[in-house]
Scaffold this active site. Structure first.
Site, mmCIF file in Angstrom:
data_model
loop_
_atom_site.group_PDB
_atom_site.id
_atom_site.type_symbol
_atom_site.label_atom_id
_atom_site.label_comp_id
_atom_site.label_asym_id
_atom_site.label_seq_id
_atom_site.Cartn_x
_atom_site.Cartn_y
_atom_site.Cartn_z
ATOM 1 N N HIS A 78 4.386 6.345 8.336
ATOM 2 C CA HIS A 78 5.527 5.917 7.531
ATOM 3 C C HIS A 78 6.212 7.117 6.885
ATOM 4 C CE1 HIS A 78 3.555 1.981 7.666
ATOM 5 N NE2 HIS A 78 4.617 1.444 7.085
ATOM 6 N N ASN A 126 -1.416 12.022 7.686
ATOM 7 C CA ASN A 126 -0.942 10.708 7.266
ATOM 8 C C ASN A 126 -1.813 10.073 6.189
ATOM 9 O OD1 ASN A 126 0.641 8.274 7.401
ATOM 10 N ND2 ASN A 126 -0.961 7.388 8.687
#
Length: 290
Positions: free
Chosen positions: A129, A160
Site C-alpha cells: 500500500h 512493507n
C-alpha cells in the site's frame, strides 16, 4: 510558524521542506478519472506534484494517484490524514483491480488492463500500500478504496511490513495523540534496475520508496505551510532485511514472504531520513511546485 523543541523537532526539520522546483519537463496528463474534482481534491496540500512520466490522474475522496500505465505502478500517491479518517474499521483485505482504471485502459484496446491482485502471485513481493489501509478506517468504503491495485507497489516484506509500517504508525500516533493533520506523498524510485514482475513481466519493481509527510498543528490551515513547517522525508531501499537485493536473492525473498516480518525498533525508519530536494532528484517528481 510552529515552534518546536527537543529531539523530535530536530529530526523533522532535517527533512528540508521547501517549495523546491525540480528541473523536469512537465508531462501532459493523459486523463483524469475518479469521482472527485481533481482541482478541489482535499488530499493535495498545495499544488499537485509534477512528473515527466506517463500520467493518468485518479482522483477520489480517499487519495489522489498519478498512475503510470507504462510501469503499471503509481508515480505518486497523495492523501490527507486527520482524526476524522481514523476509525475502528479493520482491514477489509479486498485486493481488487481498479475498475475505473480498467474501464479507461480498455479504450486503448482489449490488451490494456489494470493490474489484478494475482499479477503479484509467485513474485514473492508484497502488494505494498502507498495510502495505508489503517489511514482510512472510518468506513468500509474508505478502507476498500486503499486495496485497489492502483494504490500498490511491489515491496519486499521487510520494507512493507517493518520500516514502512513503523513510519505509518508513527504518523497516525501524531494525528491521534496531538491532533495533527498530515499531508502525505509517497511513491517509487527507479535509480537501479530491480527487474519486473507479473504474468507479462511488465510491472516494474522500484529500487526504493519515498515518502514526504507535512504536519499541520491543531488549528493551522494550508496557508500556514512554510519552510519551518514540521516535515518528515524518507527514502527507503526496497531490500531484504540483510541488505541484499531481492532480484539477486530470490530464494531469500520468497522465504521472507512466508515468515513473520514484524518486529524491529519502532523508530527504525529514522535511518532513512532524507530531504525533499533529494527525493525530487531521485524520483523525478516535483512534490511541491509553486
Amino acid at each position: 510558524m510552529m515552534r518546536k523543541s527537543g529531539k523530535r523537532a530536530g529530526l523533522l526539520l532535517s527533512a528540508g521542506f521547501s517549495f523546491f522546483v525540480a528541473s523536469v519537463s512537465i508531462a501532459k496528463v493523459e486523463a483524469i478519472i475518479g469521482d472527485v474534482n481533481f482541482k478541489k481534491n482535499p488530499n493535495i496540500a498545495i499544488n499537485p506534484p509534477v512528473t515527466s512520466e506517463s500520467e493518468i490522474i485518479i482522483s477520489r475522496n480517499q487519495y489522489v494517484i498519478s498512475y503510470n500505465k507504462n510501469r503499471r505502478n503509481p508515480n505518486w500517491v497523495a492523501w490527507r490524514v486527520d482524526n476524522t479518517e481514523l476509525g475502528n474499521i479493520g482491514r477489509t483485505d479486498k485486493f481488487v483491480a481498479d475498475g475505473d482504471l480498467e474501464k479507461y485502459l480498455q479504450k486503448d484496446g482489449p490488451n490494456e488492463h489494470a493490474v489484478k491482485p494475482h499479477d503479484y502471485f509467485g513474485s514473492c513481493y508484497d502488494r505494498g500500500h502507498q495510502a495505508p489501509s489503517a489511514d482510512r478506517s472510518e468506513t468500509e468504503q474508505d478502507n476498500e478504496a486503499t486495496f485497489l491495485m492502483s494504490n500498490m507497489l511491489p515491496q519486499t516484506p521487510y520494507l512493507n511490513r517493518v520500516v514502512w509500517m513503523h513510519l505509518e504508525q508513527y504518523t497516525r500516533d501524531l494525528v491521534r495523540k496531538e491532533g495533527k493533520i498530515a499531508y502525505i506523498i509517497a511513491g517509487p524510485i527507479y535509480d537501479q534496475d530491480f527487474g519486473k514482475i507479473g504474468p507479462k513481466n511488465d510491472i516494474q519493481v522500484p529500487s526504493k520508496n519515498f515518502k514526504v509527510i507535512v504536519f499541520l498543528a491543531r488549528g493551522q490551515t494550508l496557508a500556514d505551510i512554510n519552510e519551518q513547517t514540521e516535515t518528515i522525508a524518507v527514502v527507503m531501499p526496497n531490500l531484504l532485511e540483510d541488505g541484499s537485493r531481492p532480484d539477486q536473492n530470490t530464494d531469500a525473498l520468497c522465504k521472507s514472504s512466508e515468515e513473520d516480518q514484524r518486529g524491529g525498533r519502532s523508530n527504525d525508519w529514522e535511518q532513512y531520513k532524507s530531504t525533499v530536494s533529494n527525493i525530487q532528484k531521485l524520483s523525478g517528481v516535483t512534490l511541491f511546485p509553486k
